[in-house]
Write a protein that holds these residues in place. Structure first.
Motif, PDB file in Angstrom:
ATOM      1  N   LEU A   1      42.394  33.482  56.210  1.00 39.26           N
ATOM      2  CA  LEU A   1      41.133  33.797  56.877  1.00 39.26           C
ATOM      3  C   LEU A   1      40.386  32.531  57.263  1.00 39.26           C
ATOM      4  O   LEU A   1      39.709  32.479  58.290  1.00 39.26           O
ATOM      5  CB  LEU A   1      40.265  34.673  55.970  1.00 39.26           C
ATOM      6  CG  LEU A   1      40.803  36.076  55.686  1.00 39.26           C
ATOM      7  CD1 LEU A   1      39.903  36.798  54.689  1.00 39.26           C
ATOM      8  CD2 LEU A   1      40.932  36.883  56.969  1.00 39.26           C
ATOM      9  N   TRP A   2      40.534  31.505  56.454  1.00 40.57           N
ATOM     10  CA  TRP A   2      39.828  30.248  56.729  1.00 40.57           C
ATOM     11  C   TRP A   2      40.457  29.521  57.932  1.00 40.57           C
ATOM     12  O   TRP A   2      39.787  29.188  58.894  1.00 40.57           O
ATOM     13  CB  TRP A   2      39.869  29.371  55.480  1.00 40.57           C
ATOM     14  CG  TRP A   2      39.567  27.921  55.730  1.00 40.57           C
ATOM     15  CD1 TRP A   2      38.571  27.411  56.509  1.00 40.57           C
ATOM     16  CD2 TRP A   2      40.288  26.801  55.203  1.00 40.57           C
ATOM     17  NE1 TRP A   2      38.615  26.047  56.500  1.00 40.57           N
ATOM     18  CE2 TRP A   2      39.656  25.631  55.708  1.00 40.57           C
ATOM     19  CE3 TRP A   2      41.364  26.664  54.355  1.00 40.57           C
ATOM     20  CZ2 TRP A   2      40.100  24.358  55.387  1.00 40.57           C
ATOM     21  CZ3 TRP A   2      41.802  25.396  54.024  1.00 40.57           C
ATOM     22  CH2 TRP A   2      41.183  24.256  54.538  1.00 40.57           C
ATOM     23  N   ARG A   3      41.793  29.340  57.848  1.00 40.84           N
ATOM     24  CA  ARG A   3      42.444  28.540  58.882  1.00 40.84           C
ATOM     25  C   ARG A   3      42.665  29.325  60.181  1.00 40.84           C
ATOM     26  O   ARG A   3      42.440  28.797  61.274  1.00 40.84           O
ATOM     27  CB  ARG A   3      43.778  28.015  58.350  1.00 40.84           C
ATOM     28  CG  ARG A   3      43.618  26.979  57.236  1.00 40.84           C
ATOM     29  CD  ARG A   3      44.960  26.499  56.734  1.00 40.84           C
ATOM     30  NE  ARG A   3      44.796  25.441  55.742  1.00 40.84           N
ATOM     31  CZ  ARG A   3      45.809  24.894  55.062  1.00 40.84           C
ATOM     32  NH1 ARG A   3      47.052  25.324  55.259  1.00 40.84           N
ATOM     33  NH2 ARG A   3      45.587  23.941  54.180  1.00 40.84           N
ATOM     34  N   THR A   4      43.131  30.572  60.055  1.00 37.84           N
ATOM     35  CA  THR A   4      43.428  31.350  61.255  1.00 37.84           C
ATOM     36  C   THR A   4      42.195  32.103  61.744  1.00 37.84           C
ATOM     37  O   THR A   4      41.788  31.970  62.909  1.00 37.84           O
ATOM     38  CB  THR A   4      44.568  32.344  60.971  1.00 37.84           C
ATOM     39  OG1 THR A   4      45.718  31.626  60.514  1.00 37.84           O
ATOM     40  CG2 THR A   4      44.923  33.119  62.230  1.00 37.84           C
ATOM     41  N   GLY A   5      41.604  32.921  60.848  1.00 37.35           N
ATOM     42  CA  GLY A   5      40.470  33.741  61.264  1.00 37.35           C
ATOM     43  C   GLY A   5      39.264  32.919  61.644  1.00 37.35           C
ATOM     44  O   GLY A   5      38.698  33.080  62.741  1.00 37.35           O
ATOM     45  N   ASP A   6      38.868  32.023  60.741  1.00 40.71           N
ATOM     46  CA  ASP A   6      37.657  31.245  60.991  1.00 40.71           C
ATOM     47  C   ASP A   6      37.940  30.055  61.901  1.00 40.71           C
ATOM     48  O   ASP A   6      37.245  29.829  62.896  1.00 40.71           O
ATOM     49  CB  ASP A   6      37.079  30.760  59.662  1.00 40.71           C
ATOM     50  CG  ASP A   6      35.707  30.145  59.818  1.00 40.71           C
ATOM     51  OD1 ASP A   6      34.920  30.671  60.612  1.00 40.71           O
ATOM     52  OD2 ASP A   6      35.432  29.138  59.148  1.00 40.71           O
ATOM     53  N   GLY A   7      39.003  29.289  61.565  1.00 40.24           N
ATOM     54  CA  GLY A   7      39.270  28.063  62.305  1.00 40.24           C
ATOM     55  C   GLY A   7      39.771  28.301  63.709  1.00 40.24           C
ATOM     56  O   GLY A   7      39.197  27.797  64.690  1.00 40.24           O
TER      57      GLY A   7
END
Length: 674
Positions: free
Chosen positions: A614-620
């Motif tokens: 979620l951090w790297r793909t979703g958010d980033g």
């Protein structure tokens, strides 16, 4: 008087928290310790005058908290025998911990903050045990969790302390979620969160379920039941899509409440935070593990005994979990090398004993063991702190040995605590722990005999690891470095006096209060504080068991002592040889049945993978990529190309002007033609 008892710790917290830097650490230490000593003295006065008098349950209103529809939550204090026992336990141990901390934390630069946290913790616990409704109890419940997080992580510059504090907070949230759902369920069944209404409604429910109720239920019969007396078989609640009758709904509610107790009282499955809590200062360990936070679950089940008495399924499950925890934690304590962790697993095991008693309906023995356990377990923890203080903060028992002659006062205090913990005749633990084992033997639910067997085995294991601690720490040849041995010294009197007071409790609390808690004065002492069904004859039956059944725990205590002596005094090399021959079992116990590794695999790593995705793909990549980062990147691209046109050469600008003029003429010619 009761308002003063409860609010003194809050006043101490506010003084140290708001004015700690102004008045100085020493003023905070003595002011807050003085407040706690006064609260402890007043608690004992109330316990003796009210507890052994003929007083009815008191309700001390403080303020109206919230009203919404039928939900009416007033902030008031409920004072009965169960409350008084808890007031004595909490304030006595807390006051001694405050005094002890003056010496133990002497060199810490943040003493004012430490004492503020101690007082906040005590206030939250007092709000929990004096609550007259479940919402107020939940407030204290969560306040204790917050304060424990602050205390366990007090040395926040240590990564291990931060991790332990976070672990305690997260694991307890799991149990607290169940407790909150249980409170919602109680409100759905009884239309109220006030204890008087719930208990009165429980009497009606008992009649609707065909039971005889409990003897003390008539004390609250005048309170409205809010329609709780539904006939057997009527649908009264929907849970997760299933229609529940009154009987099954009560079972679900009781199990949810017990889920909260499992978290706070570190029962198997939700126990993993307890040993790691040793990262906090040793006085914190004594406060959390002896008399306050970990006993909250035991208190809550005893307080809600009118509901649990109506659900044999819930009580059976409580017995199973308690018995399993008593055995499980005792096996781990056999091989631990950190002196504080051995005592921590002992706490976990003894809490299992208390839940076994609650599960078989022996509420008096459970609270009696809570009462006596507070003295000898606080004594052991503070004694361990005195040892750690003496050996330059070393906690590994393999690097101690031979300390008996150097710190004799601490040694004898630790021996007294060990005698009480192992159930040596006529000490406090002998009366309370043996009473639980006897109650389990005569219990009638499906896991009563299982509970008896596990607690008997745990008694032998407790004796072994307790004496192993004494022998490794104080006997044999010194194993510490020459520099550490040179600086070994007895603790100052400000640390020793609390040990002497607790030692008196460990020796005499059992013999002084046995009659009131579990003996002939049971009914007169507890009055309406503990509810026991008319078909619950555990207290009567446990006094009629054979001599050999009653003697068995003492025999186990002797066997554990002799075995520990043989392994660590007579033939010290035998312990290592046995561990090497049983390497798999030794590693299994040393790694705490691999609960941490299992939870890491099942919950922590998947949660981290989801969070990383979620951090790297979703958010980033998605949110930032198409959002602010994407827009700003496109702007930078355009401006980067435009900037290249600003070369500074005159002929470039003339050429651009000619192109513009040509484009304008072309547009006018084509536009004019049309």
């Amino acid at each position: 008087m009761y308002t003063i008892i409860v609010l003194l710790p809050l006043a101490g917290f506010l003084i140290a928290g708001l004015f700690g830097k102004s008045i100085g650490a020493k003023a905070c230490e003595y002011t807050l310790s003085g407040f706690m000593v006064v609260a402890a003295i007043l608690s004992w006065i109330a316990f003796i005058s009210f507890g052994f008098g003929e007083g009815e349950t008191l309700r001390v209103p403080l303020l109206q908290w919230m009203q919404s529809g039928t939900l009416d939550v007033a902030w008031s204090l409920r004072i009965d025998r169960l409350t008084l026992v808890m007031l004595v336990v909490v304030n006595t141990v807390s006051s001694l911990v405050h005094v002890y901390s003056i010496g133990y934390m002497h060199h810490d630069p943040h003493r004012a903050r430490f004492f503020a946290y101690l007082s906040l913790f005590t206030f939250a616990m007092l709000m929990l045990v004096t609550s007259n409704n479940l919402v107020q109890m939940f407030f204290g419940w969560e306040g204790v969790g917050l304060a424990s997080y602050l205390l366990i992580g007090f040395w926040y510059k240590k990564p291990s302390a931060n991790a332990a504090a976070m672990k305690a907070f997260v694991v307890n949230r799991v149990g607290d979620f169940g407790f909150a759902l249980g409170i919602f369920g109680v409100f759905a069944l009884f239309g109220s969160v006030n204890l008087d209404t719930i208990f009165a409604g429980a009497a009606d429910v008992a009649g609707s379920l065909g039971g005889a109720g409990h003897d003390a239920a008539a004390a609250g019969a005048e309170a409205a039941s809010h329609g709780a007396a539904a006939a057997t078989g009527d649908v009264v609640m929907n849970f997760a899509g299933y229609a529940l009758t009154m009987g099954s709904a009560l079972t679900v509610v009781c199990l949810l409440l017990f889920m909260g107790a499992m978290g706070k009282s570190a029962q198997i499955g939700l126990h993993t935070w307890l040993p790691d809590a040793m990262e906090g200062p040793t006085p914190v360990s004594a406060l959390i593990h002896a008399a306050t936070m970990v006993t909250a679950g035991v208190f809550m089940l005893a307080r809600m005994s009118p509901l649990f008495e109506l659900s044999s399924t819930a009580l059976t499950f409580v017995t199973f979990i308690g018995a399993t925890t008593a055995f499980f934690a005792a096996t781990i304590g056999l091989v631990q090398n950190d002196i504080k962790r051995v005592i921590a697993y002992s706490t976990c095991s003894q809490l299992g004993y208390m839940f076994v008693a609650l599960g078989v309906g022996a509420y008096g023995p459970a609270i009696f063991h809570l009462f006596t356990h507070a003295f000898f377990k606080a004594l052991l923890f503070l004694g361990a702190g005195s040892v750690i203080h003496a050996v330059s903060d070393e906690q590994d028992m393999r690097r101690m040995g031979g300390l008996r002659k150097h710190i004799p006062k601490t040694y004898w205090m630790m021996v007294i605590g060990t005698l009480a913990l192992t159930g040596f005749p006529f000490t406090a633990g002998y009366y309370s722990k043996d009473a639980i084992i006897e109650a389990a033997f005569v219990g009638h639910n499906s896991f009563a005999l299982y509970g008896w067997g596990m607690t008997v085995i745990a008694a032998a294991l407790t004796s072994f690891y307790s004496w192993r601690l004494i022998f490794l720490t104080f006997h044999g040849k010194p194993r510490a470095s020459a520099d550490v041995m040179h600086h070994i010294h007895e603790s100052p009197w400000v640390m020793l006096v609390p040990l002497f007071v607790l030692a008196a409790g460990a020796l005499f609390a059992g013999i002084l209060f046995e009659g009131a808690f579990i003996g002939e004065g049971y009914g007169e002492f507890w009055h309406a504080a503990l509810f026991t069904g008319s078909d619950n004859h555990v207290l009567h039956d446990m006094h009629e068991i054979s001599f050999w059944i009653a003697f068995l725990p003492t025999l186990c205590m002797v066997v554990g002592f002799v075995t520990a002596y043989f392994f660590y005094i007579a033939r010290p090399s035998l312990a290592k040889q046995t561990a090497d021959r049983n390497r798999g079992l030794y590693q299994f116990l040393l790694n705490k049945w691999y609960f941490d590794e299992l939870y890491d695999f099942l919950f922590v790593q998947p949660a981290q993978r989801v969070g990383r995705f979620l951090w790297r793909t979703g958010d980033g990549k998605v949110i930032d990529g198409f959002g602010p980062d994407g827009v700003s990147a496109r702007v930078m691209d355009v401006t980067g190309r435009v900037v290249k046109l600003q070369s500074g050469y005159l002929y470039h600008y003339a050429f651009a002007m000619l192109i513009g003029v040509a484009a304008l003429v072309t547009w006018m010619m084509l536009g004019g033609a049309s």
